[in-house]
Each structure stands twice: as C-alpha cells, then as structure tokens.
Design a protein around this motif. Sequence first.
Motif, PDB file in Angstrom:
ATOM      1  N   UNK A   6      -4.954  -6.451  -6.808  1.00 20.22           N
ATOM      2  CA  UNK A   6      -3.990  -5.549  -7.431  1.00 20.22           C
ATOM      3  C   UNK A   6      -4.528  -4.122  -7.486  1.00 20.22           C
ATOM      4  N   UNK A   7      -5.817  -3.940  -7.211  1.00 21.96           N
ATOM      5  CA  UNK A   7      -6.404  -2.603  -7.244  1.00 21.96           C
ATOM      6  C   UNK A   7      -5.680  -1.606  -6.335  1.00 21.96           C
ATOM      7  N   UNK A   8      -5.162  -2.043  -5.164  1.00 20.32           N
ATOM      8  CA  UNK A   8      -4.431  -1.073  -4.337  1.00 20.32           C
ATOM      9  C   UNK A   8      -3.224  -0.445  -5.036  1.00 20.32           C
ATOM     10  N   UNK A   9      -2.636  -1.139  -5.999  1.00 19.37           N
ATOM     11  CA  UNK A   9      -1.520  -0.536  -6.748  1.00 19.37           C
ATOM     12  C   UNK A   9      -2.019   0.695  -7.487  1.00 19.37           C
ATOM     13  N   UNK A  10      -3.183   0.563  -8.133  1.00 18.55           N
ATOM     14  CA  UNK A  10      -3.766   1.708  -8.836  1.00 18.55           C
ATOM     15  C   UNK A  10      -4.145   2.813  -7.854  1.00 18.55           C
ATOM     16  N   UNK A  11      -4.750   2.441  -6.730  1.00 13.94           N
ATOM     17  CA  UNK A  11      -5.134   3.440  -5.739  1.00 13.94           C
ATOM     18  C   UNK A  11      -3.946   4.178  -5.158  1.00 13.94           C
ATOM     19  N   UNK A  12      -2.866   3.448  -4.904  1.00 13.10           N
ATOM     20  CA  UNK A  12      -1.662   4.073  -4.347  1.00 13.10           C
ATOM     21  C   UNK A  12      -1.015   5.011  -5.364  1.00 13.10           C
ATOM     22  N   UNK A  13      -1.027   4.634  -6.636  1.00 14.12           N
ATOM     23  CA  UNK A  13      -0.498   5.524  -7.671  1.00 14.12           C
ATOM     24  C   UNK A  13      -1.281   6.830  -7.721  1.00 14.12           C
ATOM     25  N   UNK A  14      -2.594   6.747  -7.547  1.00 18.13           N
ATOM     26  CA  UNK A  14      -3.414   7.958  -7.533  1.00 18.13           C
ATOM     27  C   UNK A  14      -3.087   8.833  -6.321  1.00 18.13           C
ATOM     28  N   UNK A  15      -2.726   8.195  -5.201  1.00 15.04           N
ATOM     29  CA  UNK A  15      -2.318   8.965  -4.024  1.00 15.04           C
ATOM     30  C   UNK A  15      -0.980   9.649  -4.254  1.00 15.04           C
ATOM     31  N   UNK A  16      -0.047   8.935  -4.864  1.00 13.67           N
ATOM     32  CA  UNK A  16       1.308   9.457  -5.056  1.00 13.67           C
ATOM     33  C   UNK A  16       1.384  10.471  -6.195  1.00 13.67           C
ATOM     34  N   UNK A  17       0.575  10.248  -7.243  1.00 13.98           N
ATOM     35  CA  UNK A  17       0.597  11.108  -8.423  1.00 13.98           C
ATOM     36  C   UNK A  17      -0.842  11.496  -8.757  1.00 13.98           C
ATOM     37  N   UNK A  18      -1.415  12.458  -8.041  1.00 15.99           N
ATOM     38  CA  UNK A  18      -2.853  12.752  -8.144  1.00 15.99           C
ATOM     39  C   UNK A  18      -3.352  13.046  -9.559  1.00 15.99           C
ATOM     40  N   UNK A  19      -2.508  13.534 -10.420  1.00 16.09           N
ATOM     41  CA  UNK A  19      -2.943  13.880 -11.778  1.00 16.09           C
ATOM     42  C   UNK A  19      -2.685  12.755 -12.785  1.00 16.09           C
ATOM     43  N   UNK A  20      -2.216  11.608 -12.311  1.00 21.14           N
ATOM     44  CA  UNK A  20      -1.815  10.550 -13.247  1.00 21.14           C
ATOM     45  C   UNK A  20      -3.014   9.824 -13.838  1.00 21.14           C
ATOM     46  N   UNK A  21      -2.754   9.110 -14.927  1.00 18.18           N
ATOM     47  CA  UNK A  21      -3.701   8.169 -15.503  1.00 18.18           C
ATOM     48  C   UNK A  21      -3.193   6.769 -15.207  1.00 18.18           C
ATOM     49  N   UNK A  22      -4.124   5.865 -14.868  1.00 15.52           N
ATOM     50  CA  UNK A  22      -3.751   4.482 -14.574  1.00 15.52           C
ATOM     51  C   UNK A  22      -4.613   3.560 -15.425  1.00 15.52           C
ATOM     52  N   UNK A  23      -3.952   2.674 -16.160  1.00 15.93           N
ATOM     53  CA  UNK A  23      -4.635   1.714 -17.022  1.00 15.93           C
ATOM     54  C   UNK A  23      -4.294   0.300 -16.557  1.00 15.93           C
ATOM     55  N   UNK A  24      -5.248  -0.600 -16.728  1.00 17.84           N
ATOM     56  CA  UNK A  24      -5.002  -2.006 -16.443  1.00 17.84           C
ATOM     57  C   UNK A  24      -4.899  -2.768 -17.748  1.00 17.84           C
TER      58      UNK A  24
END
Length: 346
Positions: free
Chosen positions: A19-37
């Motif tokens: 599931x880590x690619x979901x977090x990585x892709x979010x960082x690509x799409x929204x570079x300033x975002x925060x991602x929590x699991x």
Amino acid sequence: MSRTFLISRTDAIGDVVLTLPVAGRLKQLFPECRVLLLGRTYTQAVAAACPWLDDFLNLDELLHLPEAAQVAALQATGADTILHVFPNKQLAWLARRAGIRCRVGTRNRWFHWLTCTKLVTLSRRHSPLHEAQLNLHMLHGLGQTGTMPLAAVAPLVQLTPTVPLRPELCQLLAARQPQQLNVILHPRSRGSAREWGLGHFGTLARLLHQAGHRVFITGTAAEGEELRPWLHEHQPYLTADLTGQLGLPEFLAFIAAADGLVAGSTGPLHLAAALGRHALGLYPPIRPMHPGRWAPLGPHASYVVYDKPHCQECRAQPAACSCIKALEPMQVASRVCGWTTLRPAE
C-alpha cells in the motif's frame, strides 16, 4: 492550503508494504501534502521506515478510547481525506462522525454507501492486476483514473531502516569472506502463504552452506520454539538462529544489512524487496495467491513458481499444496547463488 490524507490499511505487514505506493503517489500528485497511515501496532515500524509517510495513527490504541475520544483523535489528524484501502466498518462510520470531508471506499461494501462521499469500483478477487496496482485504484476517488504500469509502481515501494543494527549483529554479518552471501531464510508464514516445508528449507540451507554462503534463520519466538528440533538438526549449515531475537525495527535493519531473503509470500519477503535487497519469493500458481497478484516489488525482487497455470487441486487442502512443494531446493539454491553481493543499505 496543503492537504492531509489518511490511508486506512489495518491488516498485515505485506499488505501494508504493497500500500506504500498509494502514499508515494499522493506525494507526487500533491507535493506539499501530509500522508498518514492508520494501521495496527505491528505495522507501525513499517510506517516509520517509509519516506512517503509523515505520521502513524495506531488503530489498537484508537479503539481503546471512548467513542467521543476516537472521533476527536481522527479530527486531530487534520485529515481532509480518508482512503479506506482495507474496508473496516467501524472505521468507516468513525470517519463519517469525525466529519472528514472526503471519504473514499469501494462500492462492494454496503457500509461504504452510507459512510463514504466517493465510491470506487474495485474487485480484487478475479483481477489480473498486482495488489499494489489495485491499491492505487483507490485514487480513482480523487479523479486519478487509469492503471499505473507496474514498472512505475515498483519504485514507490521503498523502506529505510530507522534504527541502527546492534554492533554484534553488524560484526556477525561483516565476518563473511569475499563473494560470500549473507542469506536470510524465513521458513514460516504464520498462515499468510502456502508453506514450502521445513524439509525443503533444510535442504536449501545445506545447499547454500555447501556453496560457501552463510545462512540465517528468522521468525517469531513462537516459531523458533516450533522449529527447535529442525534448527538443531540443521545447525551445521546455519550461521545463526535469530528467531525471536529481532523486533520489527531491528529486523528491518538486519534485512537491510544482509544480501537477501528467501520466503513464501510473507511480510518479510515484501520488506526485503522494499529495502532494496534480493528477495526471492516462493509461490503456487493458484489464483489469487499467484505472483501476478502478490510478487515482491523492488530492484532485486524475483520469484519462483511451479509451472502449472491451472492448478486447482490444492484449493480444497491448502496444507497439502503440492504445487508449492514441487519447487525444487536445487532450483531455488541456483537462483540464490546467482545473486550479487550487496553493500549494506544506507
């Protein structure tokens, strides 16, 4: 305003790694975002080792709180979006009560129709896609349509150890000779994969030892007790028995300092792949357990599978799976002996 995404994946270690690619892709799409699991206690070390994740919300701790405190804890994350990658009815309702603005779930869970603001069409059971690709389909709820090629997904499976390895373990691994491989064998799967069998793993340990390589056995303390007679029998071929000696953070560090790992389709296999080590998976051809769905993803990841694409005989009696046991130890040893020695991961 930067966005905050909460990825809910509350099952096993291997599932979380893919599931880590979901977090990585979010960082690509929204570079300033925060991602929590949002995950279980036993996966917290995986989240800490992932460069794409900014924080971790512990489900086990969350559920011990009174309901009002659970809602407050979700609100305190500041999440404006939750992705229910692993459906959980209790969390779906909790996210709704917490007022998370965008709540993404799959259409095939009735409770998502009542709790989510975005529904994704996602059927895993008969899909030809890899699990990591299927997880990324949750981003369809954010308007990201299509399927990412597996070649683009694999680099998003990355882990970096967060703790140093104990000096004695560093010295143990460093004691190898040039061209010797430090190979980890993880014989048990805790029910998450078809078992190759202790007989085959024992033969593999002997073959690798005879080829001049070093063999380390890993597993939980309970597995170590179960394996005690087997470990005693094969002691001449083993460099060290590490069962029950490594917590998950140090297990990550040990894998990263070794050359590679051989296992069934288990969490440790996916950890090794994500850490950039050689990761050789042992798979049956039966769907949905086949490598097309669950192969490890990483720069040195690979697998062996019995060439019997329409295997059905093992479905009724998984413990007697003949397809996984048809993989010959000599074949596996040959693949391992073809590995290059790797520098310890930074």
